[in-house]
Motif scaffolding. Structure first.
Motif, PDB file in Angstrom:
ATOM      1  N   GLU A  40       0.648  -4.814  -4.879  1.00  0.00           N
ATOM      2  CA  GLU A  40       0.953  -3.419  -5.212  1.00  0.00           C
ATOM      3  C   GLU A  40       0.334  -3.044  -6.553  1.00  0.00           C
ATOM      4  N   THR A  93      -2.362  -0.080  -7.107  1.00  0.00           N
ATOM      5  CA  THR A  93      -2.022   0.984  -8.051  1.00  0.00           C
ATOM      6  C   THR A  93      -3.066   1.088  -9.161  1.00  0.00           C
ATOM      7  N   CYS A 151       0.968   4.023  -2.928  1.00  0.00           N
ATOM      8  CA  CYS A 151       0.749   5.443  -2.650  1.00  0.00           C
ATOM      9  C   CYS A 151       1.886   6.286  -3.234  1.00  0.00           C
ATOM     10  N   LEU A 201       0.842  -1.202   0.000  1.00  0.00           N
ATOM     11  CA  LEU A 201       0.000   0.000   0.000  1.00  0.00           C
ATOM     12  C   LEU A 201       0.879   1.255   0.000  1.00  0.00           C
ATOM     13  N   PHE A 236      -6.008   2.926  -7.676  1.00  0.00           N
ATOM     14  CA  PHE A 236      -5.712   4.356  -7.553  1.00  0.00           C
ATOM     15  C   PHE A 236      -5.744   5.026  -8.920  1.00  0.00           C
ATOM     16  N   PHE A 264       6.697   7.390   2.110  1.00  0.00           N
ATOM     17  CA  PHE A 264       6.077   6.195   1.528  1.00  0.00           C
ATOM     18  C   PHE A 264       7.142   5.174   1.132  1.00  0.00           C
ATOM     19  N   THR A 286       1.456   6.436  -7.037  1.00  0.00           N
ATOM     20  CA  THR A 286       0.334   7.311  -7.392  1.00  0.00           C
ATOM     21  C   THR A 286       0.724   8.772  -7.220  1.00  0.00           C
ATOM     22  N   THR A 287       1.470   9.062  -6.163  1.00  0.00           N
ATOM     23  CA  THR A 287       1.926  10.434  -5.930  1.00  0.00           C
ATOM     24  C   THR A 287       2.867  10.879  -7.036  1.00  0.00           C
TER      25      THR A 287
END
Length: 281
Positions: A238, A242, A19, A15, A245, A211, A22-23
């Motif tokens: 993952e 992803t 994250c 996770l 997201f 992260f 995605t960022t």
């Protein structure tokens, strides 16, 4: 072995990495080098703190291998960040997981390891997934695919270097070298392409390292608490995080063909992990 806790740790790790991915995608207006810089500086805060608190030497024992790991690692990371600008984030993450295949090929020539015929079948299955993605998914850019392929090759080489380092270095020392070199590369690479962050972009850039660090820490803990066969396949969750997201945050659309390609890549690699663990001497 505390398998239940190991599974929980691996889920936290996946996770955290999802994250971070995605960022990175959200910050696509920044150069890959600037993202590398912030991602590395954020992690350095934790690695330096850990080493100093526990009075562990920052220098390490095998400086040449540690530097090489850092250089190869930052090359792979930079190319991955570049690729996210041209590929749906779920596809980019899936394609990056081709790294173990390249690692296995390198191991044949550099470490004299042997690959069974059935393992080549599993690798072929994963590569078939790449062909499905490229051949049927119009969202997959040829340039993005080239970047992520080279990234995966360098990532595969990282596995070989880590194997050579073995237990001669503390894991955090290895990561610290990686982050120092990444910080320097990110700093010099972004000088002529600097974009001044605005508002919440400062927070997003700053949290990249958090992260990344916690993703790495919890993954390490998971592997320490259970066997590889029990936790390694969970690493591919993952991809699922992803994908979700990418769909809900960026509105990315994953066709049947893209999902099939991703499933073939992940499936082939998980089968290889299972086979290797089952047939350990």
């Amino acid at each position: 072995m505390d398998v239940k806790k190991a599974i929980q740790f691996m889920l936290i790790s996946t996770l955290a990495f999802a994250c971070m991915n995605t960022t990175v995608k959200y910050l696509s207006n920044f150069s890959a080098f600037q993202i590398v810089l912030f991602r590395s500086v954020g992690s350095l805060f934790f690695t330096f703190g850990f080493l100093l608190k526990n009075k562990i030497s920052l220098a390490g024992n095998n400086k040449k291998l540690l530097i090489l790991r850092g250089v190869v690692g930052v090359t792979s990371m930079s190319l991955f960040f570049m690729a996210t600008k041209y590929l749906p984030i779920g596809s980019a993450v899936s394609l990056r997981y081709l790294a173990p295949i390249f690692a296995a090929i390198f191991a044949v020539f550099l470490l004299k390891e042997k690959i069974k015929l059935i393992q080549w079948f599993f690798f072929a299955l994963a590569f078939a997934g790449v062909l499905v993605l490229k051949g049927f998914d119009k969202e997959v850019s040829g340039y993005g695919l080239l970047l992520i392929f080279i990234s995966a090759i360098f990532s595969g080489f990282v596995y070989i270097i880590l194997s050579k380092i073995g237990k001669s270095e503390h894991p955090v020392v290895v990561v610290n070298y990686f982050m120092i070199i990444s910080t320097l590369v990110g700093l010099f690479g972004s000088i002529n392409n600097w974009v001044m962050p605005i508002g919440k972009e400062w927070l997003l850039l700053g949290i990249l390292g958090v992260f990344g660090y916690f993703g790495q820490v919890y993954m390490t803990k998971a592997f320490q608490m259970a066997s590889t066969s029990q936790v390694a396949p969970l690493k591919y969750i993952e991809v699922v995080f992803t994908l979700l997201f990418g769909t809900f945050i960026f509105g990315e659309v994953y066709t049947f063909w893209s999902l099939l390609g991703i499933a073939l890549i992940v499936g082939g690699l998980i089968l290889n992990i299972r086979y290797k663990e089952k047939n350990k001497a």
